[in-house]
Enzyme design. Sequence first.
Site, short mmCIF file in Angstrom:
data_model
loop_
_atom_site.label_atom_id
_atom_site.label_comp_id
_atom_site.label_asym_id
_atom_site.label_seq_id
_atom_site.Cartn_x
_atom_site.Cartn_y
_atom_site.Cartn_z
N SER A 1 6.21 3.88 4.95
CA SER A 1 4.91 4.34 5.42
C SER A 1 5.09 5.23 6.65
O SER A 1 5.97 4.97 7.49
CB SER A 1 4.03 3.15 5.82
OG SER A 1 2.91 3.59 6.55
N TYR B 1 2.73 -5.15 9.53
CA TYR B 1 2.81 -4.19 8.42
C TYR B 1 3.79 -3.06 8.75
O TYR B 1 4.67 -2.72 7.95
CB TYR B 1 1.42 -3.62 8.11
CG TYR B 1 1.46 -2.54 7.03
CD1 TYR B 1 1.57 -2.89 5.69
CD2 TYR B 1 1.41 -1.18 7.36
CE1 TYR B 1 1.64 -1.91 4.70
CE2 TYR B 1 1.48 -0.21 6.38
CZ TYR B 1 1.59 -0.57 5.06
OH TYR B 1 1.66 0.40 4.09
#
Length: 258
Positions: free
Chosen positions: A152, A165
């Site tokens: 990400s 995350y």
Amino acid sequence: MSTPSDTYIPEGADRTVLVTGAAGGLGRSFAIGFARRGYRVAVADIDANGAEETARLVKDTGAAAWHGAVDVTSGESTAAMAAAVAEFGAGRIEVLVNNAAIYGTVTRSALEDIDPAEWDRVMEVNLKGPWLVVRACSPHLPEGARIVNLSSATVYSGSENWLHYVASKGGVIALTRVMAKELGRRSITVNAIAPGFTLTEASYGLIDNAAEYGVERGALRRAGRPEDIVGAALFLAGPDSAYVTGQTLVVDGGRQFN
Ligand SMILES: NC(=O)c1ccc[n+]([C@@H]2O[C@H](COP(=O)([O-])OP(=O)(O)OC[C@H]3O[C@@H](n4cnc5c(N)ncnc54)[C@H](O)[C@@H]3O)[C@@H](O)[C@H]2O)c1
């Protein structure tokens, strides 16, 4: 008269791709995108119904599809999936897209307030999951196989209030590099894609006015669409990236540079 040079052979011909987390969102877009390039497509997700629906959409393109339920946190489940997909792929899995993760449902909170149980679950699915899937598929990966892991762009932006995350996705970059070294001996490439904020169902649930979120920070001044990410995966799985490995490709319309 037809000559060899005007006979189009799709790059996925006689190649099998396994996409995890493909019940919807980016995973479904990868499945359909690879199908359109002629790959046989195996669709796996903890959401069995969603995986079945994706397989139906893959078949609509004319491609062969397999679907099954998998929990990427389980050694037994990933081993069973890999064996079944290898059978579907005539003994081989040429491309693996490690896409399954917890994303839209991960609580956003300051680092002091993260629930340790949620931290563990995020690491279990997002970081241990890709390792277990590669471990299970490894015996079925032929020489020259490709692995694409989903990281990400939040790793580069240091997105606040999402430590677990972001850390899990940073781990995916590290894991990609080590896997590239180990599997490179078998001419297998391992790369990561770091998407920026991309308009999937999960993203719409995460942020109000998702289509406008952060567009002013990107060079291209528009939101990411699933097909933007699919192109990067096709490149990393295809013939034009044979000498690219251990890398992370940021696909975010120019919001982060690395
Ligand atoms: N959408 C974005 O803006 C964005 C940005 C950067 C990275 N990503 C990454 O891209 C990937 C796809 O994101 P998305 O937006 O499509 O999200 P999504 O939530 O729609 O997709 C994740 C999929 O993983 C599946 N899954 C969850 N736990 C699982 C488990 N234990 N075993 C098997 N499958 C499991 C879910 O059922 C779901 O279908 C994720 O890895 C995400 O972290 C997304």
